[in-house]
Design an enzyme around this catalytic site. Sequence first.
Site, short mmCIF file in Angstrom:
data_model
loop_
_atom_site.label_atom_id
_atom_site.label_comp_id
_atom_site.label_asym_id
_atom_site.label_seq_id
_atom_site.Cartn_x
_atom_site.Cartn_y
_atom_site.Cartn_z
N LYS A 84 0.86 -1.19 0.00
CA LYS A 84 0.00 0.00 0.00
C LYS A 84 0.89 1.24 0.00
O LYS A 84 1.77 1.39 0.86
CB LYS A 84 -0.87 -0.04 1.26
CG LYS A 84 -2.24 0.56 1.09
CD LYS A 84 -3.06 0.26 2.33
CE LYS A 84 -4.40 0.94 2.27
NZ LYS A 84 -5.08 0.87 3.57
O1 G3P Z 1 -9.19 2.10 4.56
C1 G3P Z 1 -9.04 3.42 4.99
C2 G3P Z 1 -9.66 3.61 6.31
O2 G3P Z 1 -8.98 2.87 7.28
C3 G3P Z 1 -9.81 5.02 6.73
O3 G3P Z 1 -11.00 5.08 7.38
O4 G3P Z 1 -12.69 6.01 8.86
O5 G3P Z 1 -10.26 6.58 9.21
O6 G3P Z 1 -11.51 7.53 7.30
P1 G3P Z 1 -11.38 6.38 8.23
#
Ligand code: G3P
Length: 220
Positions: A84
Amino acid sequence: MEFYIDSAKISEIKEACSYGIVSGVTTNPSLVLLSGNADYESMVKEICEVVNGPVSAEITAEGIDKMIEQGRKIAKWHPNVVVKIPMTEEGFKVTAVLAKENIKVNMTLCFTLSQAILAARAGAAYVSPFVGRLDDINQDGVALISDIMEVYELYGYETRVIAASIRHSQHVYLCAKAGVDIATMPFSVFKQCFTHPLTDAGQKRFMEDWQKTQEQFGMK
Ligand code: G3P
């Protein structure tokens, strides 16, 4: 449409897998912090033993040479590991190098269609647009997914789109309608997707009626 779990907690990943619908895992440094386990390599290797599908592991090195070196190392952790890489200027250069070496890359932190097009051109196997974080700044995260799907189809790009930063089951519903390839979701959203109050109320009623039938016909 496929479902990945967005988590670095092995217990959650195992439970999500027990539903029989998880085909991959995505992790990132913030999720590693939440997992309480700093040994990323052994964690990712353990996840790869649990899930027979792509497992994204994020690079943390800085500077192109170090990023490339770390990407190559991470790719060797397990055949299912996807490296990634952030969608920065350096990230694009790193992706182009690793993709030429047939290393699978997931370009993350995608917030625009132009970034998604560049990721496909750089040879990324996956691109991860962040739906919830766009909504957070009053932009339409699902609209970005629709735009990427439309343009990828138009040009025949093979990069697979992972809807990330999914916050609730409505995001899953809308991303499915937009034709996304994959949604990666926290464990809490998996649970939301399974449940509906009418399902629970209906099942409760069926069980009560079954008990009554048993009693009425002397089966107990
Ligand atoms: O896959 C990306 C994710 O982990 C981010 O999520 O909720 O932190 O925006 P969030």
